[in-house]
Design an enzyme around this catalytic site. Structure first.
Site, mmCIF file in Angstrom:
data_model
loop_
_atom_site.group_PDB
_atom_site.id
_atom_site.type_symbol
_atom_site.label_atom_id
_atom_site.label_comp_id
_atom_site.label_asym_id
_atom_site.label_seq_id
_atom_site.Cartn_x
_atom_site.Cartn_y
_atom_site.Cartn_z
ATOM 1 N N HIS A 102 15.321 81.141 13.211
ATOM 2 C CA HIS A 102 15.542 82.521 12.746
ATOM 3 C C HIS A 102 15.754 83.493 13.906
ATOM 4 C CE1 HIS A 102 11.020 83.207 12.854
ATOM 5 N NE2 HIS A 102 11.410 84.424 13.179
ATOM 6 N N SER A 106 7.477 84.968 17.432
ATOM 7 C CA SER A 106 8.374 83.942 16.923
ATOM 8 C C SER A 106 9.028 83.242 18.097
ATOM 9 C CB SER A 106 9.459 84.565 16.064
ATOM 10 O OG SER A 106 9.005 84.640 14.753
ATOM 11 N N ASP A 129 11.920 75.305 11.903
ATOM 12 C CA ASP A 129 12.453 76.595 12.358
ATOM 13 C C ASP A 129 12.651 76.619 13.892
ATOM 14 O OD1 ASP A 129 13.156 79.229 12.651
ATOM 15 O OD2 ASP A 129 11.497 80.042 11.486
HETATM 16 N N1 ARG Z 1 8.087 85.589 8.324
HETATM 17 C C1 ARG Z 1 8.689 85.152 9.545
HETATM 18 C C2 ARG Z 1 8.703 86.281 10.551
HETATM 19 O O1 ARG Z 1 8.754 87.351 10.476
HETATM 20 C C3 ARG Z 1 10.027 84.497 9.383
HETATM 21 C C4 ARG Z 1 11.140 85.381 9.001
HETATM 22 C C5 ARG Z 1 12.436 84.690 8.806
HETATM 23 N N2 ARG Z 1 12.522 84.003 7.544
HETATM 24 C C6 ARG Z 1 12.826 84.600 6.338
HETATM 25 N N3 ARG Z 1 12.781 83.885 5.252
HETATM 26 N N4 ARG Z 1 13.171 85.855 6.226
HETATM 27 O O2 ARG Z 1 9.008 87.241 10.642
HETATM 28 N N1 GLU Z 2 8.326 85.433 12.052
HETATM 29 C C1 GLU Z 2 7.730 86.386 12.964
HETATM 30 C C2 GLU Z 2 8.712 86.815 14.054
HETATM 31 O O1 GLU Z 2 9.903 86.812 13.807
HETATM 32 C C3 GLU Z 2 6.491 85.846 13.506
HETATM 33 C C4 GLU Z 2 5.543 85.841 12.424
HETATM 34 C C5 GLU Z 2 4.522 86.911 12.585
HETATM 35 O O2 GLU Z 2 4.784 88.094 12.290
HETATM 36 O O3 GLU Z 2 3.448 86.489 13.002
HETATM 37 O O4 GLU Z 2 8.346 87.245 15.128
#
Ligand code: ARG
Ligand code: GLU
Length: 729
Positions: free
Chosen positions: A102, A661, A237
């Protein structure tokens, strides 16, 4: 910082533990509260003492200088900030870097076409020559981080307000001037702990970064939004890039003559895997936390601010979802927007649940009661009014923050046409502020940029979102008293008028509006019905909403800064880390499951069986490619299996946030065991209230990454480049 109590307690233990056998550790362990040793995002140049001891207690064999050293290679030399937001790490002596799928998504998408859809099918370079360049992409190395608080605060005794600011600014400039730099290095003095601490940070940007490999989205994004922020998880990921440098190994713009970067250090990858209780260290660039807010602020987030933001996004997502289900083109056009809006929508829901479940407000209230008592007892008169100031200021803040959130969510984030008017409003401001030449340049830039916007724009979807969200805004803030039904109708009618008559809903008519002299452009723009609404909103934001917000916010920041200082004085035995601010940090913990609900316990590791269990043929979130199914059927896992099963993801108690991330997860020896990519739902409250009992970060098991590269993609030349180790044998 004063950790005297805590340090004393730990040092007594450490003396025993380090000098005696394992049995001694077992005897001492019960006396220490292990949950106290987890949580916090620590500055890597200051790990000696408390952090080093805590890590060793949790199982680490690393010294502070193994992690951060400016005289010798150390782990920090393998960590980079990836393109300003995420983190990445070096995993070969040829500058190969690993980050999340991502995080690399935009780059992977930019190289994709219908014929070569790397998002759908993955991408694997055969050799160096077939790696793909990414103009504009940078990775940032941290050369050094020095605490310069004393220097910033020099000669400031007795100064206040503007005088104080001026002296601090002068000091900051002097510090920067005195730091010797290589030509390609950058330096800044960055405030930490809301301005109580300052670090001088020297960094180097590498700008020739090439795409090396990415799994298909059915692996890299497996589970997509349904599984996002959730455990159990089964996502691969990850993506691979490579840093290129000039012939002297220095940063350089893209050139065919550039060569793979030779790192000072790269991370060996452990094949031994993880089990409950294993030490984990996450090294990266967490974006933002607010761990020291008062109870009233948390109460406001849970009961006032989050509910509105959640409701707005819920309304907008429901409309997008309806259209996406009806129409395949819209599904593609809105997939990435949907994911972006859904990401934080879901996060806020989990955050509110976690804060409620962990009684965060009550806990903070009781801490505040004790704080106030001790302030009185100790005669710390300077701190007497902190909590009452918070009460008064947050009462004001709640209202303005709520309006501001509404504006941001509606105008800026969810109604695309209004977001567009906001960009055009800025264009109009450019003429007023900077003159014609800048206006024309800004205009041309917008025309180019907006082509991409219209490719993924559907005015019907947007019109319905506009009608719904404007109704919600109006229902909340309007003074006119009309029935719900009439208000709904009124906005549907208005939406119809605006979207029928505005020229901003398609690219050609927008281009024609933007053609010609500044005066002509602005005249036409100001006659457009969508622009009229947008401009009124933007004016209101800049002349009313934002100034009111910042007037309170600035006062709050002063109190918050003082509160953090006061907490450390009043409770010297507690631990304090400076809130995340996108600078390099470490956090540590252990591999561990958790109990999300009464009567329910989550295991810490998931494996490929779960992918097959979740498989929904043809589904955009849960499809599984034939190739992966075949590998599952033949159990061709090579040396990546764990007792016959292929591990996929695992969770631990590491305190992470957005920006982490792509951060590496290291074992007790500094080998890579995983790749951070998410947190569990209830645990997303860790941005305000880390709690080792329910906060868990989610990581991809390094062995799953290797399996995908090796067995799935057959990119064995990449595996050959890496250093695989067996530290547990
Ligand atoms: N929750 C994770 C992070 O903030 C992954 C985000 C990407 N994936 C998604 N399904 N939007 O940010
Ligand atoms: N998916 C998050 C990012 O893009 C990391 C997850 C979190 O917020 O801990 O940085």
């Amino acid at each position: 910082m004063k950790f005297s109590h805590y340090l004393l307690m730990l040092s007594i233990f450490t003396l025993t533990a380090c000098k005696t056998t394992q049995t001694a550790i077992v005897e001492v362990k019960p006396k220490l509260d292990i949950t106290q040793m987890q949580g916090g995002m620590w500055v890597p140049s200051e790990l000696e003492g408390m952090n080093e001891m805590e890590m060793q207690y949790l199982g680490s064999k690393l010294s502070a200088t193994d992690i951060y050293d400016t005289d010798n290679p150390s782990l920090k030399d393998a960590i980079v900030q990836f393109n300003g937001g995420c983190t990445a790490e070096i995993i070969s002596d040829k500058g190969l870097i690993l980050t999340n799928h991502h995080c690399g998504f935009g780059a992977i998408q930019s190289h994709s076409s219908v014929e070569n859809d790397y998002l759908a099918n993955g991408f694997w370079s055969k050799d160096l020559a077939s790696e793909l360049k990414n103009p504009g992409m940078v990775v940032t190395f941290i050369v050094s981080m020095d605490n310069v608080t004393d220097l910033v605060m020099a000669n400031t005794d007795g100064l206040k307000g503007g005088e104080l600011e001026k002296m601090m600014q002068k000091n900051r400039e002097t510090i920067i001037k005195n730091r010797q730099l290589d030509p390609f290095q950058e330096v800044k003095v960055k405030a930490f702990s809301k301005g109580n601490i300052f670090y001088l940070i020297v960094s180097e940007d590498y700008k020739d970064i090439r795409l090396v490999g990415a799994p298909p989205s059915s692996i890299g994004k497996f589970g997509a939004d349904t599984d996002n922020w959730m455990w159990p998880r089964h996502s691969g990921d990850f993506s691979l890039f490579r840093i290129y440098a000039d012939k002297n190994n220095n940063p350089a713009e893209y050139s065919e003559d550039n060569v793979p970067y030779k790192p000072k250090h790269f991370l060996p990858i452990s094949l031994d895997g993880v089990e409950t209780g294993d030490f984990t260290l996450v090294f990266g660039f967490p974006g933002r936390t607010d761990e020291y807010l008062p109870a009233i602020a948390i109460d406001q987030i849970v009961n006032k601010l989050n509910p509105d933001k959640i409701a707005i996004r819920e309304a907008s997502l429901a409309i997008m979802d309806k259209y996406m289900r009806q129409d395949d083109e819209i599904k593609i056009q809105y997939a990435s927007k949907f994911a972006r809006i859904a990401n934080y929508w879901k996060k806020w829901i989990g955050e509110s649940q976690g804060l409620t479940k962990s009684n965060a407000v009550e806990k903070k209230r009781s801490l505040e009661k004790e704080f106030q008592q001790l302030v009185t007892e100790k005669g710390l008169t300077d701190y007497t009014d902190i909590l009452s100031s918070f009460d008064a200021l947050y009462n004001e803040y709640g209202e303005v923050a709520q309006v501001r959130d509404y504006w941001i969510e509606v105008v800026y984030r969810n109604v695309e046409l209004l977001n567009l008017t906001f960009q055009l409003y800025q264009l109009e401001q450019t003429l007023a502020r900077k003159g014609k030449a800048d206006f024309l340049q800004h205009r041309d830039g917008l025309v180019t940029k907006l082509e991409g916007f219209y490719k993924n724009y559907n005015a019907d979807v947007d019109k319905e979102i506009f009608a719904k969200l404007m109704y919600m805004y109006d229902a909340k803030y309007a003074t006119t008293k009309i029935s719900e039904e009439s208000r709904v109708k009124q906005w549907q009618k208005r939406a119809h008028e605006v979207y029928t008559n505005s020229k901003l809903t398609n690219y050609d008519s927008l281009k024609s509006i933007l053609t010609g002299d500044a005066e002509v452009v602005l005249k036409e723009l100001n006659a457009d019905p969508a622009y009229k609404i947008g401009k009124e909103f933007s004016n209101k934001f800049f002349t009313e909403i934002n100034p009111k917000y910042y007037a309170v916010k600035e006062k709050l920041d002063v109190v918050q800064k003082k509160y953090i200082k006061a907490l450390q004085e009043v409770f010297p035995s507690k631990k304090y880390f400076p809130d995340a601010n996108s600078t390099l940090r470490i956090t540590y913990g252990q591999v561990k499951g958790y109990a999300p609900k009464d009567g329910m316990q989550y295991l810490p590791v998931s494996n490929i069986d779960g992918i097959i269990e979740k498989y929904v043929p043809g589904d955009y979130e849960f499809d599984v490619s034939q190739k992966l199914q075949d590998l599952y059927a033949s159990k061709e896992y090579g040396s990546y299996a764990d007792n016959g099963k292929l591990p996929v993801n695992f969770i631990g108690t590491n305190h992470t946030t957005g920006g982490n991330s792509g951060s590496p997860v290291l074992d007790a020896y500094g080998n890579l065991i995983g790749l951070n990519f998410d947190r569990v739902w209830e645990g997303t409250m860790s941005d305000y209230n880390y709690d080792a009992t329910i906060c868990r970060n989610i990581m991809v098991d390094a062995r799953y990454i290797l399996f995908i590269i090796d067995k799935y993609a057959g990119a064995t030349h990449l595996i050959d480049e890496m250093k695989l180790v067996h530290p547990k044998n």
